[in-house]
Write a protein that holds these residues in place. Structure first.
Motif, mmCIF file in Angstrom:
data_model
loop_
_atom_site.group_PDB
_atom_site.id
_atom_site.type_symbol
_atom_site.label_atom_id
_atom_site.label_comp_id
_atom_site.label_asym_id
_atom_site.label_seq_id
_atom_site.Cartn_x
_atom_site.Cartn_y
_atom_site.Cartn_z
ATOM 1 N N TRP A 109 39.091 39.689 46.960
ATOM 2 C CA TRP A 109 40.257 40.543 46.792
ATOM 3 C C TRP A 109 40.000 42.008 47.155
ATOM 4 O O TRP A 109 40.778 42.637 47.859
ATOM 5 N N LEU A 110 38.875 42.538 46.703
ATOM 6 C CA LEU A 110 38.584 43.950 46.945
ATOM 7 C C LEU A 110 38.586 44.234 48.446
ATOM 8 O O LEU A 110 39.240 45.149 48.929
ATOM 9 N N GLN A 164 44.687 48.174 53.564
ATOM 10 C CA GLN A 164 44.905 49.621 53.540
ATOM 11 C C GLN A 164 44.488 50.247 54.852
ATOM 12 O O GLN A 164 45.084 51.233 55.297
ATOM 13 N N TYR A 204 37.544 43.685 39.597
ATOM 14 C CA TYR A 204 38.521 43.002 38.751
ATOM 15 C C TYR A 204 38.319 41.498 38.750
ATOM 16 O O TYR A 204 38.273 40.852 37.708
ATOM 17 N N THR A 206 42.076 51.439 38.737
ATOM 18 C CA THR A 206 42.799 51.700 37.489
ATOM 19 C C THR A 206 41.788 52.101 36.426
ATOM 20 O O THR A 206 40.785 51.411 36.236
ATOM 21 N N ARG A 243 46.649 45.995 38.369
ATOM 22 C CA ARG A 243 47.021 45.472 39.689
ATOM 23 C C ARG A 243 46.076 45.904 40.800
ATOM 24 O O ARG A 243 46.392 45.742 41.976
ATOM 25 N N THR A 244 44.978 46.501 40.430
ATOM 26 C CA THR A 244 44.083 47.019 41.458
ATOM 27 C C THR A 244 42.806 46.185 41.510
ATOM 28 O O THR A 244 42.415 45.600 40.507
ATOM 29 N N PRO A 245 42.134 46.158 42.636
ATOM 30 C CA PRO A 245 40.933 45.338 42.736
ATOM 31 C C PRO A 245 39.731 45.906 41.979
ATOM 32 O O PRO A 245 38.741 45.215 41.782
ATOM 33 N N LEU A 246 39.845 47.176 41.566
ATOM 34 C CA LEU A 246 38.765 47.769 40.785
ATOM 35 C C LEU A 246 39.358 48.384 39.518
ATOM 36 O O LEU A 246 40.510 48.842 39.533
ATOM 37 N N THR A 297 42.022 44.036 50.078
ATOM 38 C CA THR A 297 42.810 45.248 49.815
ATOM 39 C C THR A 297 42.400 46.358 50.775
ATOM 40 O O THR A 297 43.253 47.067 51.314
ATOM 41 N N PRO A 336 42.246 51.126 45.567
ATOM 42 C CA PRO A 336 42.812 51.743 44.374
ATOM 43 C C PRO A 336 42.017 51.340 43.130
ATOM 44 O O PRO A 336 41.444 50.258 43.072
ATOM 45 N N LEU A 393 54.445 47.979 40.512
ATOM 46 C CA LEU A 393 54.952 48.567 39.290
ATOM 47 C C LEU A 393 55.153 50.067 39.460
ATOM 48 O O LEU A 393 55.936 50.688 38.802
ATOM 49 N N TRP A 394 54.333 50.663 40.349
ATOM 50 C CA TRP A 394 54.406 52.104 40.523
ATOM 51 C C TRP A 394 55.156 52.450 41.785
ATOM 52 O O TRP A 394 54.973 51.769 42.770
#
Lengths: 465, 346
Positions: free
Chosen positions: B178-179, B186, A258, A59, A160-163, B182, A57, B345-346
């Motif tokens: 982190w990237l 996913q 991020y 932002t 809240r996203t890694p990118l 994630t 994801p 949050l979403w």
């Protein structure tokens, strides 16, 4: 006195020859990037790949200050993106116009309890946190005015996203821009930042965040900036990929990891050129700590942005860029010719310092020396001719080459009329526009060093504050 | 004084170089179009052959695909397209034969290519119908440096339900930034249910804290099931991420068993544990925890205070009464809160 004139004149010529050689190297280095671009274009599974839910994801953080006339277009363009996992975050930086009100009404926003991290210290207090009643991934953070960097840092704390992507509120993103920029990042290991291509929006036909027709503006100042942006974004930034990445990508459209940005403490508050500073800082941090990293650029991911339309705005913008660049270069001066920092310290940083930043001073000095030499009766016609050929002729030729490359590779301005106009404009760039640019940059340089001198002589307790 | 003739010479060279670069670019464009034309020809040839044998209900013969046509960058997208277009009943057999005789051998070769594009298509090839003997190739691709390649390889490993491949993936995931984490998580959104026992087995036998932490993160994406291993050890493990993962999982999988554990975690020195406990208790509506939650209003951390206030708000009248006993300062939301827990949050 005459000896001094001869020495200075020779030094100027040698400097310009070396600088132009550096540009030739960059142009040559941009060719492998073009080749890669063709391979990526041929990568026909790109759309299918990027629609995969396994894609990370992203932002898009849009800091906005008094942008009621353009903010909706910017948001619509991001919402139109065909990348599956996109979130939009607008940080309203204490706008005094109706920016916030417009957003609340258009997207039916309502206030919720803010849950902001404190990873980076921010200055302007956050006053509200809004989400939409519609099923769209939009958040608006309302804060007191401080600076663009502070707004970006607030956005980072809420991200809240890694990118994340930084984008200006007066810009429009192409629907596949996020695809292409994320694709670049994921196709190269350890990438922490990727710059995207920036084109001039002024003069184009657009509606609801979508470019209907791309064309060069009829207004001279916009058209000249189009040439300059094309030269800079097509060949200069592409070429730097081979040398480990440039020290500056446009804050109008850059993708960041991020965690990498958090590790360096976020965006620097107090620097006009926060985009220059963050990239330089990323280079410095990763090289100093021997961390594998990559900073790249892809011209395939595009955004269209507004540029200054008056001489006053243009002057201010370029002054700020020059001042900010020098501030960043001074802050990271440990990299200069330091082998510990690899090619960034040995080539990229020196090129930016002595070439890009001091180039304006050298050229202004050259103009003065022509006058001085004439006054003392030692003006060498061949020297003067060579100066103009190197300074004006070579850059003109380089820009023409860039435009012609752009016309067959990225084809953003496909009209023949636009192409011819750009090629003609390139010739006229040297009569007025170039000189205005040099003067603004010169003024920025003088202001920077004067501020350093004043700081040096300030009493220590004032310095501490 | 500098010899101006030298300067002249250098500039002529530079101008010539720029002109050469321009010529080179046009040559590249020409070569690109030529290559596209060639690939179109290959694609057209293979498609024509496949459609013909489908129509005539013949068997696929790999000899009809010459070696220079065996380009997986062209063939794989073609097969995917035909999958959506072709309705012939013998298409699955033809496709199977095509993949096993042409695509997979090329994919095995492409696994060690210097080009990441080739390696990506190798992963795509294995995704079509990998054989048992392709496991080492898939594992090799999972260790690739390029994220697009290893993510695709992970998808393949999950679909194949190979225990070795999934263990390799778990081992790597725990150490990734982190990237990548994630992206790993996913990828598991598409994981088949039959992979679940592999992760539960890891939690039963593995001593590696990172692997255990990754296993919890993944298991939370499956439907809840009772905990059949010793979770208490993980709740007090040295790795904070493992503690949090275990706590989240027990609250998800076994809410009744979780409430006393969550209440005990409100006193944890780990900030994330306190936050997770508050959040989960508020979601579970555990009114028995109100007195303990109220004590968190005096926590040294603002984030915990705010989360405690939010939790009490959700506990109905009893929670509200508890909240109102405290000073109005909790009505003002502080603008800078320490945050360590991922919260949607979403």
């Amino acid at each position: 006195m005459l000896t001094a004139i001869y020495i200075i004149n020779d030094a100027i010529l040698i400097y310009l020859v070396l600088l132009s050689f550096g540009y030739v190297l960059l142009l040559a280095a941009s060719i492998p990037q073009l080749r890669r671009r063709f391979r990526e274009v041929a990568f026909c599974d790109l759309t299918a790949l990027m629609k995969s839910p396994a894609m990370p994801p992203v932002t898009v953080i849009i800091p906005a200050y008094n942008e009621e006339s353009s903010i909706l277009n910017a948001i619509y363009s991001v919402l139109r993106s065909n990348y599956p996992n996109t979130y939009v975050m607008v940080v309203n930086d204490g706008s005094t116009d109706a920016t916030l009100q417009l957003l609340i009404e258009t997207f039916s926003l309502y206030n919720i309890t803010p849950i902001l991290a404190n990873k980076i210290k921010t200055h302007g207090p956050v006053r509200g946190y809004y989400v939409s009643k519609f099923p769209i991934r939009l958040t608006v953070v309302n804060k007191d005015n401080f600076e663009k960097s502070d707004a970006l840092n607030v956005g980072l704390n809420a991200c809240r996203t890694p990118l994340f992507i930084t984008m200006d509120a007066d810009s429009i993103m192409e629907p596949d821009a996020i695809h292409r920029i994320v694709f670049y990042m994921l196709s190269r290991p350890n990438t922490v930042a990727v710059g995207g291509g920036v084109y001039i929006l002024n003069g184009c036909d657009y509606k609801d965040g979508q470019i209907v027709k791309a064309k060069i503006s009829d207004k001279f100042i916009y058209a000249l900036q189009s040439c300059e942006y094309m030269r800079s974004f097509l060949f200069s930034r592409s070429g730097w990929n081979i040398f480990g990445g440039t020290l500056c990508y446009s804050g109008t459209f850059t993708l960041f990891d991020y965690k990498a940005v958090i590790d360096v403490g976020g965006f620097d508050v107090g620097n006009f050129a926060q985009d220059f500073e963050i990239i330089t800082h990323l280079h410095h941090y990763h090289r100093r700590n021997n961390l594998p990293y990559n900073i790249g650029y892809t011209a395939a991911a595009r955004v269209w942005t507004d540029v200054p339309g008056t001489l006053r705005e243009f002057w201010r913008q370029r002054f700020h860029w020059q001042f900010g660049s020098l501030l960043s270069l001074g802050r990271h001066k440990g990299m200069l010719f330091n082998p510990k920092y690899g090619i960034t310290g040995l080539y990229t940083y020196p090129f930016f310092l002595f070439g890009e930043t001091f180039g304006a001073i050298v050229e202004l000095t050259a103009y003065c020396m022509i006058f001085v030499s004439w006054y003392f009766g030692v003006l060498n016609a061949l020297w003067a001719m060579l100066f103009f050929i190197i300074c004006w002729g070579f850059v003109t030729f380089l820009t023409m080459a860039t435009v012609m490359i752009n016309s067959v590779t990225f084809r953003r301005y496909s009209g023949f009329r636009d192409l011819m106009r750009v090629l003609l404009l390139v010739l006229f760039e040297n009569f007025g526009y170039r000189q205005g640019l040099i003067l603004s940059r010169f003024y920025g340089t003088i202001s920077y060093y004067w501020s350093r001198i004043r700081l040096y002589f300030k009493p220590s307790e004032q310095k501490a504050t | 004084m500098v010899n101006l003739r030298i300067i002249e010479g250098v500039m002529i060279i530079e101008f010539t170089l720029v002109a050469l670069i321009l010529i080179l670019t046009y040559m590249l464009v020409f070569l690109y179009y030529r290559r596209q034309k060639r690939e179109k020809k290959i694609r057209a040839g293979v498609e024509h052959y496949l459609r013909t044998i489908l129509l005539q209900k013949k068997e696929f013969n790999p000899r009809h695909i010459p070696q220079h046509w065996r380009n997986i960058q062209v063939l794989i997208p073609l097969i995917k397209e035909l999958d959506t277009q072709v309705a012939a009943e013998n298409w699955p057999q033809v496709k199977h034969a095509f993949v096993h005789s042409i695509v997979l051998p090329q994919a095995r070769i492409a696994t060690t290519s210097v080009s990441w594009v080739q390696r990506y298509f190798a992963a795509e090839g294995f995704a079509m119908d990998a054989e048992k003997r392709d496991e080492p190739y898939i594992i090799a691709l999972m260790h690739d440096k390029v994220p697009i390649v290893y993510i695709r390889a992970i998808n393949v490993a999950l679909l194949s339900n190979s225990a070795v491949a999934i263990e390799t993936m778990l081992d790597r995931m725990g150490r990734e930034p982190w990237l990548s984490q994630t992206m790993y998580l996913q990828a598991f959104d598409q994981a088949p249910i039959k992979s679940r026992p592999i992760f539960e087995n890891e939690l039963k036998k593995s001593k590696d804290l990172n692997i255990r932490s990754a296993s919890y993160k993944i298991l939370i994406k499956y439907p809840p099931a009772p905990v059949t291993w010793d979770i208490q050890k993980d709740l007090s493990a040295d790795l904070p991420e493992l503690q949090v993962g275990a706590l989240k999982y027990v609250a998800y999988a076994d809410p009744d068993k979780a409430i006393p554990i969550l209440i005990a975690s409100l006193k944890s020195p780990n900030l994330d544990m306190r936050l997770v406990a508050l959040h989960r208790l508020s979601i579970l509506g555990a009114k028995v925890a109100i007195p303990e939650i109220a004590k968190c209003l005096d926590d040294e951390d603002w984030w915990v205070k705010i989360s405690a206030a939010e939790a009490l708000k959700r506990m109905g009248d009893e929670g509200q009464q508890e909240l109102e006993k405290h000073t109005p300062e909790f009505a003002q939301i502080p603008y800078e809160i320490t945050h360590h827990v991922s919260n949607t949050l979403w």
